[in-house]
Design a protein around this motif. Structure first.
Motif, PDB file in Angstrom:
ATOM      1  N   PRO A  43       0.808  -1.225   0.000  1.00 49.54           N
ATOM      2  CA  PRO A  43       0.000   0.000   0.000  1.00 49.54           C
ATOM      3  C   PRO A  43       0.838   1.270   0.000  1.00 49.54           C
ATOM      4  N   TRP A  47       6.841   0.362   3.539  1.00 51.22           N
ATOM      5  CA  TRP A  47       6.129  -0.271   4.647  1.00 51.22           C
ATOM      6  C   TRP A  47       6.172  -1.781   4.460  1.00 51.22           C
ATOM      7  N   ASP A  50       0.854  -5.629   2.845  1.00 53.45           N
ATOM      8  CA  ASP A  50      -0.492  -5.849   3.377  1.00 53.45           C
ATOM      9  C   ASP A  50      -0.978  -7.187   2.834  1.00 53.45           C
ATOM     10  N   TRP A  70      -2.316  -2.872  11.826  1.00 52.18           N
ATOM     11  CA  TRP A  70      -1.894  -2.040  10.698  1.00 52.18           C
ATOM     12  C   TRP A  70      -2.638  -2.427   9.434  1.00 52.18           C
ATOM     13  N   SER A  74      -4.943   0.100   7.407  1.00 50.55           N
ATOM     14  CA  SER A  74      -4.694   0.328   5.981  1.00 50.55           C
ATOM     15  C   SER A  74      -5.971   0.127   5.164  1.00 50.55           C
TER      16      SER A  74
END
Length: 138
Positions: A43, A47, A50, A70, A74
């Protein structure tokens, strides 16, 4: 390690131990191939991937999935942004649907004036104003 960085303050246990647990993803395809999870996305570059709630906190030596909170944050952010981008459509549909409904005027009018037009479109105008308010404060 290349492609990894130290944990941030949002992961206090690993942050204080100085562990490199934050994977820096590059693309959706890279997350899918490195983790072997179909549908894994990146995403935000830099990071963790996901992978959804079912695969949260899963990781390999080459990639890491987001923790459950998280992943949920998200998905909530993306859902909110999608709603925000299409909200104008729902506001217009509501204002057109409310066109036949007006506000009752007490008393009688000898002639039809422009002030009565505002009463006829009161709910449609309200829907448009409410839509503007939603965009202004969200």
């Amino acid at each position: 390690r290349e492609g990894w960085r130290h944990a941030g303050v949002s992961n206090p246990w690993n942050f204080f131990h100085g562990r490199c647990v934050q994977y820096m993803c590059r693309s959706d395809a890279f997350c899918e191939t490195e983790l072997g999870i179909p549908g894994a996305t990146c995403p935000v570059q830099g990071w963790n991937c996901d992978c959804g709630l079912f695969y949260s906190a899963f990781g390999t030596e080459r990639a890491q999935c987001m923790y459950a909170w998280w992943a949920l944050a998200s998905k909530t952010t993306r859902a909110f942004w999608a709603l925000f981008q299409s909200l104008w459509y729902f506001v217009l549909v509501a204002s057109f649907a409310l066109l036949p409904f007006g506000k009752n005027v007490v008393g009688t009018a000898d002639r039809y004036s422009f002030n009565l037009v505002w009463h006829d479109f009161a709910w449609s105008i309200f829907a448009l104003k409410f839509g503007c308010w939603l965009y202004a404060f969200f």
